[in-house]
Enzyme design. Structure first.
Site, PDB file in Angstrom:
ATOM      1  N   ARG A  53       0.817  -1.233   0.000  1.00 32.91           N
ATOM      2  CA  ARG A  53       0.000   0.000   0.000  1.00 32.91           C
ATOM      3  C   ARG A  53       0.843   1.271   0.000  1.00 32.91           C
ATOM      4  O   ARG A  53       0.375   2.339   0.377  1.00 32.91           O
ATOM      5  CB  ARG A  53      -0.975   0.015   1.176  1.00 32.91           C
ATOM      6  CG  ARG A  53      -1.949  -1.142   1.140  1.00 32.91           C
ATOM      7  CD  ARG A  53      -3.093  -0.945   2.096  1.00 32.91           C
ATOM      8  NE  ARG A  53      -4.023  -2.045   2.008  1.00 32.91           N
ATOM      9  CZ  ARG A  53      -3.939  -3.152   2.714  1.00 32.91           C
ATOM     10  NH1 ARG A  53      -2.962  -3.297   3.593  1.00 32.91           N
ATOM     11  NH2 ARG A  53      -4.823  -4.114   2.571  1.00 32.91           N
ATOM     12  N   LYS A 110       2.523  11.615 -11.018  1.00 32.45           N
ATOM     13  CA  LYS A 110       1.685  10.762 -11.878  1.00 32.45           C
ATOM     14  C   LYS A 110       2.435   9.461 -12.147  1.00 32.45           C
ATOM     15  O   LYS A 110       3.592   9.480 -12.558  1.00 32.45           O
ATOM     16  CB  LYS A 110       1.410  11.451 -13.214  1.00 32.45           C
ATOM     17  CG  LYS A 110       0.258  12.418 -13.180  1.00 32.45           C
ATOM     18  CD  LYS A 110      -0.083  12.869 -14.595  1.00 32.45           C
ATOM     19  CE  LYS A 110      -1.267  13.816 -14.594  1.00 32.45           C
ATOM     20  NZ  LYS A 110      -1.569  14.315 -15.943  1.00 32.45           N
ATOM     21  N   GLU A 155       8.190  18.544 -24.163  1.00 35.68           N
ATOM     22  CA  GLU A 155       7.564  19.011 -22.913  1.00 35.68           C
ATOM     23  C   GLU A 155       8.064  20.412 -22.536  1.00 35.68           C
ATOM     24  O   GLU A 155       7.323  21.212 -21.963  1.00 35.68           O
ATOM     25  CB  GLU A 155       7.824  18.016 -21.767  1.00 35.68           C
ATOM     26  CG  GLU A 155       7.327  16.588 -22.033  1.00 35.68           C
ATOM     27  CD  GLU A 155       5.802  16.445 -22.142  1.00 35.68           C
ATOM     28  OE1 GLU A 155       5.071  17.409 -21.835  1.00 35.68           O
ATOM     29  OE2 GLU A 155       5.346  15.354 -22.551  1.00 35.68           O
ATOM     30  N   LYS A 170       6.683  23.470 -13.462  1.00 36.36           N
ATOM     31  CA  LYS A 170       5.775  22.339 -13.297  1.00 36.36           C
ATOM     32  C   LYS A 170       5.437  22.117 -11.821  1.00 36.36           C
ATOM     33  O   LYS A 170       4.277  21.845 -11.473  1.00 36.36           O
ATOM     34  CB  LYS A 170       6.369  21.065 -13.902  1.00 36.36           C
ATOM     35  CG  LYS A 170       5.414  19.907 -13.664  1.00 36.36           C
ATOM     36  CD  LYS A 170       5.514  18.754 -14.570  1.00 36.36           C
ATOM     37  CE  LYS A 170       4.395  17.771 -14.202  1.00 36.36           C
ATOM     38  NZ  LYS A 170       4.521  16.494 -14.823  1.00 36.36           N
ATOM     39  N   GLU A 226      -5.096  17.186 -10.665  1.00 35.04           N
ATOM     40  CA  GLU A 226      -5.610  17.557 -11.984  1.00 35.04           C
ATOM     41  C   GLU A 226      -7.117  17.780 -11.987  1.00 35.04           C
ATOM     42  O   GLU A 226      -7.838  17.287 -12.845  1.00 35.04           O
ATOM     43  CB  GLU A 226      -5.231  16.489 -13.030  1.00 35.04           C
ATOM     44  CG  GLU A 226      -5.267  17.025 -14.440  1.00 35.04           C
ATOM     45  CD  GLU A 226      -4.715  16.049 -15.473  1.00 35.04           C
ATOM     46  OE1 GLU A 226      -3.580  15.592 -15.316  1.00 35.04           O
ATOM     47  OE2 GLU A 226      -5.450  15.749 -16.418  1.00 35.04           O
ATOM     48  N   ARG A 239      -4.052  21.886 -13.449  1.00 36.08           N
ATOM     49  CA  ARG A 239      -3.050  20.957 -14.004  1.00 36.08           C
ATOM     50  C   ARG A 239      -3.409  20.480 -15.411  1.00 36.08           C
ATOM     51  O   ARG A 239      -2.549  20.013 -16.145  1.00 36.08           O
ATOM     52  CB  ARG A 239      -2.862  19.773 -13.045  1.00 36.08           C
ATOM     53  CG  ARG A 239      -1.702  18.887 -13.457  1.00 36.08           C
ATOM     54  CD  ARG A 239      -1.296  17.904 -12.386  1.00 36.08           C
ATOM     55  NE  ARG A 239      -0.221  17.057 -12.845  1.00 36.08           N
ATOM     56  CZ  ARG A 239       0.437  16.202 -12.083  1.00 36.08           C
ATOM     57  NH1 ARG A 239       0.128  16.101 -10.803  1.00 36.08           N
ATOM     58  NH2 ARG A 239       1.397  15.446 -12.575  1.00 36.08           N
ATOM     59  N   ASN A 292      -1.777  19.276 -20.233  1.00 32.74           N
ATOM     60  CA  ASN A 292      -2.172  18.376 -21.327  1.00 32.74           C
ATOM     61  C   ASN A 292      -2.110  19.080 -22.683  1.00 32.74           C
ATOM     62  O   ASN A 292      -2.541  18.516 -23.694  1.00 32.74           O
ATOM     63  CB  ASN A 292      -3.601  17.852 -21.104  1.00 32.74           C
ATOM     64  CG  ASN A 292      -3.675  16.936 -19.902  1.00 32.74           C
ATOM     65  OD1 ASN A 292      -2.702  16.256 -19.582  1.00 32.74           O
ATOM     66  ND2 ASN A 292      -4.815  16.926 -19.221  1.00 32.74           N
ATOM     67  N   HIS A 349      -1.490  17.386 -26.002  1.00 30.97           N
ATOM     68  CA  HIS A 349      -1.391  15.943 -25.717  1.00 30.97           C
ATOM     69  C   HIS A 349      -2.532  15.099 -26.277  1.00 30.97           C
ATOM     70  O   HIS A 349      -2.355  13.904 -26.474  1.00 30.97           O
ATOM     71  CB  HIS A 349      -1.274  15.710 -24.203  1.00 30.97           C
ATOM     72  CG  HIS A 349       0.138  15.844 -23.699  1.00 30.97           C
ATOM     73  ND1 HIS A 349       0.865  16.995 -23.873  1.00 30.97           N
ATOM     74  CD2 HIS A 349       0.960  14.971 -23.045  1.00 30.97           C
ATOM     75  CE1 HIS A 349       2.069  16.828 -23.334  1.00 30.97           C
ATOM     76  NE2 HIS A 349       2.156  15.615 -22.840  1.00 30.97           N
ATOM     77  N   HIS A 380      -1.297  11.959 -28.184  1.00 32.57           N
ATOM     78  CA  HIS A 380      -1.637  10.581 -27.787  1.00 32.57           C
ATOM     79  C   HIS A 380      -2.321   9.831 -28.922  1.00 32.57           C
ATOM     80  O   HIS A 380      -2.105   8.635 -29.121  1.00 32.57           O
ATOM     81  CB  HIS A 380      -2.540  10.586 -26.548  1.00 32.57           C
ATOM     82  CG  HIS A 380      -1.784  10.822 -25.276  1.00 32.57           C
ATOM     83  ND1 HIS A 380      -2.398  11.260 -24.114  1.00 32.57           N
ATOM     84  CD2 HIS A 380      -0.478  10.673 -24.969  1.00 32.57           C
ATOM     85  CE1 HIS A 380      -1.484  11.373 -23.161  1.00 32.57           C
ATOM     86  NE2 HIS A 380      -0.314  11.025 -23.654  1.00 32.57           N
ATOM     87  N   HIS A 430       7.109   9.522 -27.363  1.00 35.45           N
ATOM     88  CA  HIS A 430       6.065  10.380 -26.806  1.00 35.45           C
ATOM     89  C   HIS A 430       6.360  11.874 -27.028  1.00 35.45           C
ATOM     90  O   HIS A 430       5.515  12.619 -27.514  1.00 35.45           O
ATOM     91  CB  HIS A 430       5.897  10.076 -25.315  1.00 35.45           C
ATOM     92  CG  HIS A 430       4.962  11.009 -24.634  1.00 35.45           C
ATOM     93  ND1 HIS A 430       3.599  10.990 -24.860  1.00 35.45           N
ATOM     94  CD2 HIS A 430       5.181  12.038 -23.770  1.00 35.45           C
ATOM     95  CE1 HIS A 430       3.029  11.939 -24.145  1.00 35.45           C
ATOM     96  NE2 HIS A 430       3.963  12.588 -23.478  1.00 35.45           N
TER      97      HIS A 430
HETATM   98  N1  GLY Z   1       2.663  15.359 -17.807  1.00 40.34           N
HETATM   99  C1  GLY Z   1       1.548  16.114 -17.419  1.00 40.34           C
HETATM  100  C2  GLY Z   1       1.324  16.123 -15.937  1.00 40.34           C
HETATM  101  O1  GLY Z   1       2.165  15.672 -15.177  1.00 40.34           O
HETATM  102  O2  GLY Z   1       0.295  16.543 -15.503  1.00 40.34           O
END
Ligand code: GLY
Length: 352
Positions: A116, A138, A180, A219, A229, A233, A237, A240, A244, A255
């Protein structure tokens, strides 16, 4: 040395350190505070840095995955979890992820799931991982044909970003990180100006080492304000959705290269929707400077169908985009799939 702290109230703090020589100094110093640590890497990175890591860390348990985005799978995740269990890791122990975005995402998820949750230390070795994927908690694997479908938000205890790793980066990896970085530039006017002023030096390693801390700071600030998000946040994107879609459809590039393509295309869409054309042209020129030239893109209709299944899209038949719009400004926009497809076809023809 620069340092940042992200505090996600519902999860935990993440300390991010930008410093040279982390394998020899900062990492061993941190691991001295744990009973046991286990290291996860990929085969390519381990070939380059395994000897140095072993020398600095001694008899640490190690598990490596095959290199490449296509291995960001539940199978890779479970094989790592099995290795962690075989090593007898306990809750107070720690997982070190040494590698690029895939290692960080899979390792971060394994650390979040194992008992956990145990501490994770990210040592990102690529430009993309340093400025983006290692920062912000993430973690995920791809599943059922959807990118990052299974994952968690969980901040790593530490991120150790060392520009010394750039010395072994292939040019394509630098290009991926630039995807990025240019996205950050589309959101932050100061970063945009720095990139514009240095458009001829985008691949210069000293320039990159200089701008990594500012990208991490940008960031980290977004994540600090919206770790899960739920609003702000989503700006990250930008470009993206289209990236994607082509990534899943085409899969020949990496990517970050698709992020450059997605940002270029979404800038074109934004110009049609009333965005600042002069600025969007500059943004596109930055994308092209990083890409070299625009690659041939596969069928736009299929890309539009795939975009509809992106996990960002909650309404059937609609596609959600985070569009660059004007300097430092973005717009969240939902489009009918048909309208999005027409835009992709129009832009695809203009690129032939
Ligand atoms: N790569 C986008 C984020 O971390 O929200």
């Amino acid at each position: 040395m620069k340092g940042f702290v992200i505090s996600d109230k519902s999860v935990q703090k993440s300390r991010i350190v930008c410093r040279k020589g982390v394998l020899g100094k900062a990492l061993p110093a941190l691991l001295a505070g744990y009973r046991q640590a286990f290291l996860f890497s990929d085969e390519r990175v381990w070939e380059l840095y395994g000897a140095r890591a072993r020398k600095a860390l001694g008899t640490i348990g190690v598990h490596t995955m095959p290199s490449g985005e296509e291995h960001k799978t539940p199978e890779t995740l479970f094989s790592l979890l099995a290795a962690m269990a075989a090593a007898g890791l306990h809750r107070g122990d720690c997982l070190v992820c040494l590698g690029g975005g895939v290692v960080g995402d899979v390792g971060g998820l394994a650390a979040a799931l194992y008992m956990r949750g145990i501490d994770c230390i990210q040592v990102p070795t690529t430009l993309l991982a340093q400025v983006d994927s290692s920062v912000g908690g993430k973690t995920a694997v791809d599943f059922c044909g959807v990118k990052n479908l299974v994952g968690t938000f969980r901040q790593s205890a530490y991120v150790l970003a060392d520009p010394g790793f750039f010395a072994t980066l292939p040019v394509r990896e630098v290009r991926c990180g630039l995807g990025e970085i240019i996205k950050h530039g589309a959101l932050c006017p100061q970063l945009f100006d720095t990139l514009e002023e240095n458009r001829d030096h985008l691949f210069d390693l000293d320039f990159l080492a200089r701008i990594v801390p500012d990208n991490i700071a940008f960031k980290a600030d977004v994540v600090r304000r919206d770790a899960r998000e739920s609003g702000l946040r989503k700006c990250l994107n930008l470009g993206h959705t289209t990236a994607h879609a082509y990534e899943l459809l085409d899969g020949k590039l990496s990517h970050g290269e698709y992020v450059l393509i997605g940002t270029y295309i979404e800038a074109e869409i934004a110009a049609e929707l009333g965005g600042d054309r002069q600025y969007l042209k500059q943004l596109q020129q930055l994308c092209l400077a990083a890409l070299g030239k625009m690659p041939r893109l596969p069928d736009a209709g299929q890309a539009a169908v795939i975009a509809r299944f992106d996990k960002k899209n909650t309404q059937s038949g609609r596609v959600t985009l985070t569009l660059p719009f004007a300097k430092g400004e973005y717009r969240l926009r939902e489009m009918e799939e048909g309208e999005y497809e027409r835009e992709l076809v129009r832009i695809g023809r203009s690129l032939c």
